[in-house]
Design an enzyme around this catalytic site. Structure first.
Site, PDB file in Angstrom:
ATOM      1  CG  HIS A   1       0.750  -2.583   4.799  1.00  0.00           C
ATOM      2  ND1 HIS A   1      -0.110  -1.545   4.602  1.00  0.00           N
ATOM      3  CD2 HIS A   1       1.215  -2.433   6.060  1.00  0.00           C
ATOM      4  CE1 HIS A   1      -0.163  -0.797   5.692  1.00  0.00           C
ATOM      5  NE2 HIS A   1       0.629  -1.316   6.597  1.00  0.00           N
TER       6      HIS A   1
ATOM      7  CD  GLU B   1       1.683  -4.765   9.608  1.00  0.00           C
ATOM      8  OE1 GLU B   1       0.793  -5.572   9.305  1.00  0.00           O
ATOM      9  OE2 GLU B   1       1.508  -3.540   9.597  1.00  0.00           O
TER      10      GLU B   1
ATOM     11  CG  HIS C   1      -2.569  -6.630  11.527  1.00  0.00           C
ATOM     12  ND1 HIS C   1      -3.852  -6.133  11.453  1.00  0.00           N
ATOM     13  CD2 HIS C   1      -1.747  -5.591  11.228  1.00  0.00           C
ATOM     14  CE1 HIS C   1      -3.798  -4.841  11.109  1.00  0.00           C
ATOM     15  NE2 HIS C   1      -2.540  -4.494  10.981  1.00  0.00           N
TER      16      HIS C   1
END
Ligand SMILES: *[C@@H]1O[C@H](CO)[C@@H](O)[C@H](O)[C@H]1NC(C)=O
Ligand SMILES: *[C@@H]1O[C@H](CO)[C@@H](O)[C@H](O)[C@H]1NC(C)=O
Ligand SMILES: *[C@@H]1O[C@H](CO)[C@@H](O)[C@H](O)[C@H]1NC(C)=O
Length: 242
Positions: free
Chosen positions: A65, A114, A118
């Site tokens: 993920h 992502e 992040h």
């Protein structure tokens, strides 16, 4: 001091303390500070279940993920995702980091998401300070930690028979020697027990070595999505990719 004045003074102190705490909190967030990384892997069948979307041929292995700093997001809006920087990683990205639910218009939009949310925070660390390094290191960690083989070797396979959450916790703790975090979907109309969805392995910030997901001496926070002790369903893919 009269009682009322005393009460006022006490209240003032309390407010001041709260203000200071609040301020410190905000300053920390502003500087995007974080302490550990979390390698988040999810079980495709459960992801499909969760979004109530028909995923075509979900893989029958755990996929990535993301690699998330524990306490910051969106650290640098001007650092755009660039697929060209990870061209050489694409075969592995497609296999191990797929956008399972086609939530986004195309596969690279998931990676774009992502990276911005992040990756731009993870990039504070030298080992992760470019897109090539961030995605490459994540794939490397996924290979090294090899969750799929670990579970298979311990005989934990998707099954119509339920496991106990402790089966997962104990197995992972035994192999990795750290406390992981396991997330479940709560029981639903279709499924009378919780369903395992996500396994988080925590890593040290600088050198990405395994560490406990809990802080020393601290109990894991009781969040709704963390699995309850007891039976858990590990769903076999309905339409396995042979
Ligand atoms: C944000 O990213 C851009 C592009 O890589 C870079 O030039 C800039 O220094 C970064 N800003 C911060 C605060 O790290
Ligand atoms: C995929 O989406 C990104 C935006 O997230 C866009 O820049 C890119 O052109 C798209 N690629 C394809 C092949 O459609
Ligand atoms: C991780 O947690 C276990 C169990 O609470 C503890 O024995 C161990 O010392 C912890 N490890 C670290 C590095 O804190």
């Amino acid at each position: 001091m009269r009682p009322a004045a005393l009460r006022g003074a006490l209240l003032g102190c309390l407010c001041l303390a709260l203000l200071c705490l609040g301020g410190a909190d905000r300053r920390l967030r502003d500087r995007h500070e974080w302490k550990k990384l979390i390698l988040v892997q999810h079980w495709p069948e459960t992801v499909c279940e969760e979004v109530q979307k028909d995923c075509r041929d979900p893989p029958n292995y755990w996929t990535i993920h993301g690699l998330w700093p524990d306490s910051s997001e969106n650290c640098n809006g001007s650092w755009k995702f660039n697929l060209k920087e990870i061209q050489d990683l694409l075969p592995e990205m497609k296999e191990y980091w797929p956008d399972l639910i086609h939530l986004f218009p195309n596969r690279s939009s998931f990676w774009n998401h992502e990276w911005r949310k992040h990756g731009t925070c993870a990039a504070q660390v030298d080992a992760l300070n470019s897109q090539r390094k961030y995605f490459g290191r994540t794939l490397e960690l996924y290979r090294e930690l090899d969750l799929n083989s670990v579970l298979l070797k311990l005989g934990i396979k998707p099954s119509v028979n339920y496991y106990q959450v402790a089966d997962f916790k104990d197995a992972l703790a035994r192999v990795y020697r750290v406390i992981p975090k396991i997330h479940c979907l709560p029981p639903s109309q279709d499924e009378e027990v919780q369903t395992i969805g996500q396994i988080e392995l925590c890593l040290t910030k600088q050198d990405q070595k395994l560490r406990n997901c809990t802080e020393p001496g601290q109990e894991p926070p009781h969040k709704k999505e963390v699995c309850e002790d007891g039976p858990v369903f590990y769903p076999p893919p309905k339409k396995a990719k042979h």
